[in-house]
Design an enzyme around this catalytic site. Structure first.
Site, PDB file in Angstrom:
ATOM      1  N   ASP A  25     -47.330 -19.167 -30.462  1.00  0.00           N
ATOM      2  CA  ASP A  25     -48.776 -19.174 -30.308  1.00  0.00           C
ATOM      3  C   ASP A  25     -49.083 -20.320 -29.330  1.00  0.00           C
ATOM      4  O   ASP A  25     -48.230 -21.186 -29.099  1.00  0.00           O
ATOM      5  CB  ASP A  25     -49.416 -19.424 -31.685  1.00  0.00           C
ATOM      6  CG  ASP A  25     -50.883 -19.708 -31.596  1.00  0.00           C
ATOM      7  OD1 ASP A  25     -51.563 -18.986 -30.845  1.00  0.00           O
ATOM      8  OD2 ASP A  25     -51.355 -20.662 -32.242  1.00  0.00           O
ATOM      9  N   ASP A  27     -52.827 -21.989 -28.475  1.00  0.00           N
ATOM     10  CA  ASP A  27     -53.819 -22.981 -28.919  1.00  0.00           C
ATOM     11  C   ASP A  27     -53.387 -23.591 -30.253  1.00  0.00           C
ATOM     12  O   ASP A  27     -53.159 -22.877 -31.216  1.00  0.00           O
ATOM     13  CB  ASP A  27     -55.196 -22.317 -29.115  1.00  0.00           C
ATOM     14  CG  ASP A  27     -55.833 -21.956 -27.788  1.00  0.00           C
ATOM     15  OD1 ASP A  27     -56.802 -21.191 -27.801  1.00  0.00           O
ATOM     16  OD2 ASP A  27     -55.349 -22.415 -26.741  1.00  0.00           O
TER      17      ASP A  27
HETATM   18  O1  DEZ Z   1     -60.637 -16.759 -30.244  1.00  0.00           O
HETATM   19  C1  DEZ Z   1     -60.242 -17.853 -30.623  1.00  0.00           C
HETATM   20  O2  DEZ Z   1     -60.652 -18.434 -31.637  1.00  0.00           O
HETATM   21  C2  DEZ Z   1     -59.162 -18.536 -29.869  1.00  0.00           C
HETATM   22  O3  DEZ Z   1     -59.027 -17.998 -28.611  1.00  0.00           O
HETATM   23  C3  DEZ Z   1     -57.866 -18.374 -30.597  1.00  0.00           C
HETATM   24  O4  DEZ Z   1     -57.945 -18.858 -31.860  1.00  0.00           O
HETATM   25  C4  DEZ Z   1     -56.780 -19.188 -29.944  1.00  0.00           C
HETATM   26  O5  DEZ Z   1     -55.719 -18.435 -29.761  1.00  0.00           O
HETATM   27  P1  DEZ Z   1     -54.201 -18.822 -30.157  1.00  0.00           P
HETATM   28  O6  DEZ Z   1     -53.554 -19.239 -28.858  1.00  0.00           O
HETATM   29  O7  DEZ Z   1     -54.264 -19.952 -31.172  1.00  0.00           O
HETATM   30  O8  DEZ Z   1     -53.678 -17.537 -30.735  1.00  0.00           O
HETATM   31 MG    MG Z   2     -53.356 -21.148 -32.386  1.00  0.00          MG
END
Ligand code: DEZ
Ligand code: MG
Length: 304
Positions: A25, A27
């Site tokens: 992942d 974020d």
């Molecule tokens: O839509 C959101 O909240 C964010 O884009 C999502 O949580 C972040 O994505 P990740 O890279 O953690 O899957």
């Molecule tokens: Mg994430």
């Protein structure tokens, strides 16, 4: 509850030796906003260049296309990733609309509540769209003055909604008009309620989706994690052995659930949304195999 926290060199080495394929992942794992988390470059470089592991990046963040993610990786000094090693919810949504909903690319359009990442992947799939970052939607909403409201497009067959940093009443009102048509499909990129940015938690795509679900009294089909369609695309593209694969994420109800549903091992990092309390909460039924304070600890523990 069979779960181990990785806190020693022996545990870190033992963990890495079990897997050939690492699904990350982004974020809260690789970065927080536009800042790399500590020792991220070191651990990714060690895995890729020294241990020759396969690295695949799987993000629910739909604000960027895969091309734009590639640029973000390179800008942050990570230059050994290829576009086909990046999967995100805007790409997964475009594939779903193209291959599963099988829209007519000549005549049908998608109304987008979201940003250029969704627009870019729809364009790459050859799918027509309206809305998105169109600045006319930034205008204060008025039924009489809204060009979108006064010209509702009969060729819209899908509403696709995702994280939209420009969300406003105007966009929600237009989205509702299309969702009131039962023949229009309601698709969302992901369900994440929040995402991390430094010491802050910010509203995630799930915020926009729930607003649209409330006013339309409809449920969307969500294409991001934990939906396994993205996992099927990854396994097909990279021909990976699930038994030698691990999903690394910061959110239990998307990343870890995605890994477990896909039959992978799972590692939760505490550098993003979820905490150790969340893991052991009586309300949590998604238990990772392993957890660690941050991804970079795997590097620090081995090279201490
Ligand atoms: O839509 C959101 O909240 C964010 O884009 C999502 O949580 C972040 O994505 P990740 O890279 O953690 O899957
Ligand atoms: Mg994430």
């Amino acid at each position: 509850m069979d779960i181990s926290k990785i806190t020693s060199k022996e545990q870190a080495v033992g963990f890495l030796n079990q897997f050939d394929n690492f699904l990350f992942d982004c974020d809260g794992v690789i970065w927080s906003g536009n800042t790399l988390l500590p020792k991220t470059i070191e651990i990714l470089t060690y895995l890729k260049m020294e241990l020759h592991k396969n690295l695949i990046f799987v993000s629910n963040n739909s604000t960027k296309s895969r091309e734009e993610y590639l640029k973000k990786f390179r800008k942050l000094g990570i230059n050994f990733i290829n576009k086909n090693e990046i999967f995100n919810s805007s790409f997964a949504s475009a594939i779903y609309i193209e291959k599963i909903l099988n829209v007519n690319k000549e005549t049908d359009k998608v109304f987008v509540i979201g940003m250029r990442g969704i627009e870019g992947e729809l364009r790459e799939a050859g799918i027509k769209y309206i809305g998105g970052e169109d600045i006319r939607l930034d205008d204060k909403f008025s039924v009489e003055e809204s060009e979108y409201f006064q010209n509702l497009d009969p060729s819209v067959k899908v509403v696709l909604a995702g994280l939209d940093l420009n969300i406003n009443y105007h966009r929600l009102a237009i989205g509702l008009q299309y969702l009131l048509r039962p023949e229009v499909f309601f698709v969302s990129t992901n369900i994440d309620s929040t995402f991390p940015n430094g010491k802050f938690k910010l509203p995630g795509a799930g915020t926009m989706i729930k607003a649209l679900e409330t006013c339309s009294n409809r449920k969307s089909i969500s294409c991001g994690k934990p939906n396994l369609n993205m996992m099927k695309s990854i396994i097909k593209e990279h021909n990976i052995d699930i038994s030698r694969s691990v999903m690394v994420g910061d959110r239990l109800n998307t990343d870890i659930k995605f890994g477990k549903l896909g039959g992978l091992s799972t590692l939760l990092v505490l550098s993003g949304i979820c905490s150790e309390e969340d893991v052991f909460s009586k309300d949590n039924d998604v238990v990772p195999n392993y957890y660690i304070n941050k991804l970079g600890d795997l590097y620090e523990l081995i090279h201490e």
